[in-house]
Design a protein around this motif. Sequence first.
Motif, PDB file in Angstrom:
ATOM      1  N   ASN A 177       0.454  -1.494  -0.470  1.00 41.54           N
ATOM      2  CA  ASN A 177       0.024  -0.215  -0.078  1.00 41.54           C
ATOM      3  C   ASN A 177       0.721   0.887  -0.117  1.00 41.54           C
ATOM      4  OD1 ASN A 177      -2.517  -1.249   0.434  1.00 41.54           O
ATOM      5  ND2 ASN A 177      -2.550  -1.395   2.383  1.00 41.54           N
ATOM      6  N   PRO A 178       1.909   1.358  -1.165  1.00 39.93           N
ATOM      7  CA  PRO A 178       2.358   2.572  -0.844  1.00 39.93           C
ATOM      8  C   PRO A 178       1.723   3.169  -2.065  1.00 39.93           C
ATOM      9  CG  PRO A 178       3.785   1.778  -2.704  1.00 39.93           C
ATOM     10  CD  PRO A 178       2.315   0.748  -1.973  1.00 39.93           C
ATOM     11  N   ASP A 179       1.794   4.871  -1.285  1.00 39.46           N
ATOM     12  CA  ASP A 179       1.499   5.952  -2.082  1.00 39.46           C
ATOM     13  C   ASP A 179       1.675   6.556  -3.428  1.00 39.46           C
ATOM     14  OD1 ASP A 179      -0.831   7.238   0.023  1.00 39.46           O
ATOM     15  OD2 ASP A 179       1.120   7.187   0.845  1.00 39.46           O
ATOM     16  N   LEU A 180       3.286   5.520  -3.490  1.00 40.45           N
ATOM     17  CA  LEU A 180       3.953   5.809  -5.202  1.00 40.45           C
ATOM     18  C   LEU A 180       4.842   5.139  -3.998  1.00 40.45           C
ATOM     19  CD1 LEU A 180       5.495   7.878  -6.699  1.00 40.45           C
ATOM     20  CD2 LEU A 180       7.209   9.088  -4.999  1.00 40.45           C
ATOM     21  N   PHE A 181       5.520   4.605  -5.719  1.00 40.33           N
ATOM     22  CA  PHE A 181       6.288   3.063  -5.964  1.00 40.33           C
ATOM     23  C   PHE A 181       7.232   2.952  -6.871  1.00 40.33           C
ATOM     24  CE2 PHE A 181       6.476  -1.531  -6.936  1.00 40.33           C
ATOM     25  CZ  PHE A 181       7.689  -2.114  -6.262  1.00 40.33           C
ATOM     26  N   ILE A 182       8.103   3.589  -6.649  1.00 39.94           N
ATOM     27  CA  ILE A 182       9.518   3.748  -7.658  1.00 39.94           C
ATOM     28  C   ILE A 182      10.171   2.524  -7.693  1.00 39.94           C
ATOM     29  CG2 ILE A 182      11.588   5.153  -7.751  1.00 39.94           C
ATOM     30  CD1 ILE A 182      10.735   7.620  -6.316  1.00 39.94           C
ATOM     31  N   VAL A 183       9.766   1.952  -8.498  1.00 35.41           N
ATOM     32  CA  VAL A 183      10.305   0.546  -9.140  1.00 35.41           C
ATOM     33  C   VAL A 183      11.112   0.425 -10.142  1.00 35.41           C
ATOM     34  CG1 VAL A 183       8.735   0.060 -10.358  1.00 35.41           C
ATOM     35  CG2 VAL A 183       9.758  -1.796  -9.687  1.00 35.41           C
ATOM     36  N   LYS A 206       0.787  -3.391  -8.907  1.00 39.31           N
ATOM     37  CA  LYS A 206      -0.870  -3.993  -8.780  1.00 39.31           C
ATOM     38  C   LYS A 206      -0.829  -4.873  -7.315  1.00 39.31           C
ATOM     39  CE  LYS A 206      -1.687  -3.308 -13.626  1.00 39.31           C
ATOM     40  NZ  LYS A 206      -1.403  -4.329 -14.401  1.00 39.31           N
ATOM     41  N   ARG A 207       0.007  -5.557  -7.504  1.00 37.99           N
ATOM     42  CA  ARG A 207       0.087  -6.733  -5.907  1.00 37.99           C
ATOM     43  C   ARG A 207       0.811  -6.131  -5.121  1.00 37.99           C
ATOM     44  NH1 ARG A 207       4.679 -11.952  -4.674  1.00 37.99           N
ATOM     45  NH2 ARG A 207       3.299 -12.429  -3.207  1.00 37.99           N
ATOM     46  N   LEU A 208       0.837  -4.442  -5.106  1.00 39.44           N
ATOM     47  CA  LEU A 208       1.748  -3.904  -2.887  1.00 39.44           C
ATOM     48  C   LEU A 208       0.197  -3.007  -3.581  1.00 39.44           C
ATOM     49  CD1 LEU A 208       4.713  -3.165  -4.064  1.00 39.44           C
ATOM     50  CD2 LEU A 208       3.768  -5.049  -2.522  1.00 39.44           C
ATOM     51  N   ASN A 209      -0.828  -3.046  -4.224  1.00 36.00           N
ATOM     52  CA  ASN A 209      -1.809  -2.056  -4.312  1.00 36.00           C
ATOM     53  C   ASN A 209      -1.254  -0.225  -4.449  1.00 36.00           C
ATOM     54  OD1 ASN A 209      -4.143  -1.110  -3.865  1.00 36.00           O
ATOM     55  ND2 ASN A 209      -4.387  -1.001  -2.077  1.00 36.00           N
ATOM     56  N   ALA A 210      -0.276  -0.378  -5.264  1.00 35.61           N
ATOM     57  CA  ALA A 210       0.491   1.232  -4.978  1.00 35.61           C
ATOM     58  C   ALA A 210      -0.315   2.170  -5.813  1.00 35.61           C
ATOM     59  CB  ALA A 210       1.974   0.735  -5.884  1.00 35.61           C
ATOM     60  N   GLY A 211      -0.652   3.332  -5.006  1.00 36.32           N
ATOM     61  CA  GLY A 211      -1.311   3.899  -5.703  1.00 36.32           C
ATOM     62  C   GLY A 211      -0.384   5.048  -6.621  1.00 36.32           C
ATOM     63  N   LYS A 212       0.456   4.825  -7.390  1.00 38.10           N
ATOM     64  CA  LYS A 212       1.033   5.487  -8.310  1.00 38.10           C
ATOM     65  C   LYS A 212       2.097   4.819  -8.075  1.00 38.10           C
ATOM     66  CE  LYS A 212       3.336   9.951 -10.767  1.00 38.10           C
ATOM     67  NZ  LYS A 212       2.190   9.675 -11.715  1.00 38.10           N
ATOM     68  N   ILE A 213       2.761   4.288  -9.617  1.00 38.87           N
ATOM     69  CA  ILE A 213       4.196   3.528  -9.703  1.00 38.87           C
ATOM     70  C   ILE A 213       4.779   4.234 -10.791  1.00 38.87           C
ATOM     71  CG2 ILE A 213       5.049   1.136 -10.990  1.00 38.87           C
ATOM     72  CD1 ILE A 213       2.345   0.106 -10.365  1.00 38.87           C
ATOM     73  N   VAL A 214       6.118   4.444 -10.856  1.00 37.54           N
ATOM     74  CA  VAL A 214       7.033   5.009 -11.877  1.00 37.54           C
ATOM     75  C   VAL A 214       8.306   4.227 -11.749  1.00 37.54           C
ATOM     76  CG1 VAL A 214       8.194   6.897 -11.527  1.00 37.54           C
ATOM     77  CG2 VAL A 214       6.171   7.387 -10.279  1.00 37.54           C
ATOM     78  N   LEU A 215       8.153   3.863 -12.891  1.00 37.36           N
ATOM     79  CA  LEU A 215      10.018   2.979 -13.495  1.00 37.36           C
ATOM     80  C   LEU A 215      11.148   4.329 -13.859  1.00 37.36           C
ATOM     81  CD1 LEU A 215       8.259   0.647 -16.079  1.00 37.36           C
ATOM     82  CD2 LEU A 215       8.030   0.773 -13.309  1.00 37.36           C
ATOM     83  N   THR A 216      11.634   3.371 -13.179  1.00 39.88           N
ATOM     84  CA  THR A 216      13.418   3.536 -13.409  1.00 39.88           C
ATOM     85  C   THR A 216      14.083   2.348 -13.025  1.00 39.88           C
ATOM     86  OG1 THR A 216      14.986   4.862 -11.721  1.00 39.88           O
ATOM     87  CG2 THR A 216      13.547   3.965 -10.791  1.00 39.88           C
TER      88      THR A 216
END
Length: 254
Positions: A177-183, A206-216
């Motif tokens: 459940n992160p608000d932001l997932f930098i992955v 999606k599995r973590l139920n991230a509010g926003k996903i940003v790829l890095t």
Amino acid sequence: MIITLLGTGDSPGTPVINCHCRTCEDARRKGWERKRFSVMVQNNGKTVLIDTSPDLRRQLLDCKVEKVDAVIWTHCHFDHFGGFGEFYRVQNNVRVYSTPQIHDDIGYFMKFMSYKPIEVDAFESFNVGGVDFTLLPVNHPPVSAVGVKVEWKGYKVVISGDTNARIPESTLREMQNPDLFIVEALAPAGKFRKHMNAREAMELGKRLNAGKIVLTHLGHFYPPHHIAVKSYPVGEDYQSFSFGEGRLDEFIGD
């Protein structure tokens, strides 16, 4: 609290030296690049770096950062710690947080540098500038590696660190459940022993139920940025996220 992606590239960055693929040529022609990985967390006048990119001098100058209060190292690969020497003759005794194993792995290369290593066990939180940080074991063979959980006033940001998709369940529970997932997502597709592709990274978000996903940690395997961003939530150098007043704002710095 402000979180800035100082560098969104993989180990060679983009454009890659002596590569003339479509993406590298577009970067040269249009003047954009992906510098090596580092994330900056700022709060209460304090600056924390998660990893110290080999491009750190340029990153700090571009962001007008004159002092670093603490560093967190995620693992011992050069593209994640090699820029620490940019502090040489600029700033001494910087506090550097990491696990005992990662400090051992990197310490040999930093013998010339005066800094203060602080050993932190995985899942043990520590606070810098009013922000709580927790190191979370991930899977980046053959070295020991961690991701980072960042918490501030009810907000939660998770930075995966370099990892494949086989992340320990104990870490996944902490990442939920992160608000932001930098992955990290090295390439749009393909199978990698040490990294994730975009599909794996998005599925994890999606599995973590991230509010926003940003790829890095992106390689030149993606199409040019202006095209890639239409299909993937790819990050951009100096992209920042501001947290406060019950909202998350996003902007691109100079």
